[in-house]
Design an enzyme around this catalytic site. Sequence first.
Site, PDB file in Angstrom:
ATOM      1  N   ASN A   9       0.903  -1.199  -0.107  1.00 18.77           N
ATOM      2  CA  ASN A   9      -0.003  -0.005   0.129  1.00 18.77           C
ATOM      3  C   ASN A   9       0.815   1.172  -0.017  1.00 18.77           C
ATOM      4  OD1 ASN A   9      -1.925   1.858   0.343  1.00 18.77           O
ATOM      5  ND2 ASN A   9      -2.186   1.652   2.715  1.00 18.77           N
ATOM      6  N   TRP A  10       0.997   1.715  -1.279  1.00 14.87           N
ATOM      7  CA  TRP A  10       1.926   3.007  -1.226  1.00 14.87           C
ATOM      8  C   TRP A  10       1.487   4.224  -0.681  1.00 14.87           C
ATOM      9  CZ3 TRP A  10       4.040   2.508  -6.933  1.00 14.87           C
ATOM     10  CH2 TRP A  10       4.979   1.057  -6.855  1.00 14.87           C
ATOM     11  N   LYS A  11       0.170   4.222  -0.253  1.00 12.48           N
ATOM     12  CA  LYS A  11      -0.483   5.511   0.233  1.00 12.48           C
ATOM     13  C   LYS A  11      -0.379   6.772  -0.708  1.00 12.48           C
ATOM     14  CE  LYS A  11       0.395   3.469   4.994  1.00 12.48           C
ATOM     15  NZ  LYS A  11       0.121   3.643   5.988  1.00 12.48           N
ATOM     16  N   HIS A  96      -9.533   1.123   4.658  1.00 12.74           N
ATOM     17  CA  HIS A  96      -8.005   1.422   5.478  1.00 12.74           C
ATOM     18  C   HIS A  96      -8.583   2.345   6.574  1.00 12.74           C
ATOM     19  CE1 HIS A  96      -4.216   2.419   6.089  1.00 12.74           C
ATOM     20  NE2 HIS A  96      -3.668   1.512   5.500  1.00 12.74           N
ATOM     21  N   GLU A 168      -5.759  -4.939  10.382  1.00 14.74           N
ATOM     22  CA  GLU A 168      -4.835  -3.922  10.578  1.00 14.74           C
ATOM     23  C   GLU A 168      -4.943  -3.234  11.940  1.00 14.74           C
ATOM     24  OE1 GLU A 168      -2.589  -2.752   6.792  1.00 14.74           O
ATOM     25  OE2 GLU A 168      -4.152  -1.448   6.986  1.00 14.74           O
ATOM     26  N   GLY A 174       2.173   2.255  10.872  1.00 14.42           N
ATOM     27  CA  GLY A 174       3.111   3.323  10.691  1.00 14.42           C
ATOM     28  C   GLY A 174       3.679   3.941  11.858  1.00 14.42           C
ATOM     29  N   GLY A 234       2.675  -0.852   4.129  1.00 20.83           N
ATOM     30  CA  GLY A 234       2.794   0.455   4.009  1.00 20.83           C
ATOM     31  C   GLY A 234       4.186   0.923   3.699  1.00 20.83           C
ATOM     32  N   GLY A 235       4.684   1.497   4.818  1.00 27.16           N
ATOM     33  CA  GLY A 235       5.889   2.111   4.771  1.00 27.16           C
ATOM     34  C   GLY A 235       7.253   1.250   4.160  1.00 27.16           C
TER      35      GLY A 235
HETATM   36  C1  PEP Z   1      -0.843   0.006   5.723  1.00 21.78           C
HETATM   37  O1  PEP Z   1      -0.785   1.382   5.222  1.00 21.78           O
HETATM   38  O2  PEP Z   1      -1.705  -0.450   5.471  1.00 21.78           O
HETATM   39  C2  PEP Z   1       0.085  -0.242   6.722  1.00 21.78           C
HETATM   40  C3  PEP Z   1       0.076  -1.389   7.400  1.00 21.78           C
HETATM   41  O3  PEP Z   1       1.206   0.769   7.049  1.00 21.78           O
HETATM   42  P1  PEP Z   1       2.668   0.501   7.572  1.00 21.78           P
HETATM   43  O4  PEP Z   1       3.230  -0.974   7.092  1.00 21.78           O
HETATM   44  O5  PEP Z   1       3.543   1.517   7.384  1.00 21.78           O
HETATM   45  O6  PEP Z   1       2.239   0.353   9.249  1.00 21.78           O
END
Ligand code: PEP
Length: 249
Positions: A9-11, A96, A168, A174, A234-235
């Site tokens: 998930n590049w956000k 999300h 999640e 994050g 994400g990150g």
């Molecule tokens: C996400 O954006 O779905 C996520 C899990 O982010 P991160 O891995 O940065 O916690």
Amino acid sequence: MKRPVFAANWKLNHGPQEARAFLQRFSGLVAPRADRTFVFFPPAISLAVTGFALRERPEILVGVQNIHWEDKGAFTGENSAPIARDAGAKIVLVGHSERRQLFGETDEMTSKKVAAAYRAGLTAMLCVGERLEERERNTTQAVVVRQVKAGISRLEPSQLASIAIAYEPVWAIGTGRTAKPEDATAVHSAIRRTLKEALGSKATEIPILYGGTVNAENVAELLASPEVDGVLVGGASLDADGWARIVQT
Ligand code: PEP
């Protein structure tokens, strides 16, 4: 054993030029593999470039991070499921926690968005997860089960069979904190029971991913749980070399 799913998930990161460079690098590092599924959720404006960059890699799924529940109309700034499909999406991320927390997305909206995805011939990855205060009140499973039931409430069983769920915990996204594998396992089991109530034994095929500060250090331990069918990241998915290492764990 199900094939583990590695979803990025590049956000709000990687515009078209960065997306193209990332995918050229990633494709050179990671050969097609029959034993795992790769998914990318770029920003909508980078979707077409992402699909084009992966044209030789049809096994990699590309999706959008959000849709409106209406197919078309006077909704300035929004994207719809038919438009996403036209631009190459196969899957939509719905619910999300950043959509829920920052943009006021409710359970009712997630159910309408999931239904819109299927109406357009896409599938959905429905995100669920409790906030820190909900975990501290011992309401984690109640919250997550409520979110799952709402999110799938407008689907026919045949549609439900192709959904994916991402658990999640909001406090782990994050933040550098991640759920212990046993905590993730307990919540995944509750999600599985909920899916079985709706779909019977076919629910065992639905992938349930974990997300929340997944990285190269913790991914193997999380995937070792038989209840964790993949990861939504994400990150740690933003760097091509780092993501290539994680998906080959
Ligand atoms: C996400 O954006 O779905 C996520 C899990 O982010 P991160 O891995 O940065 O916690």
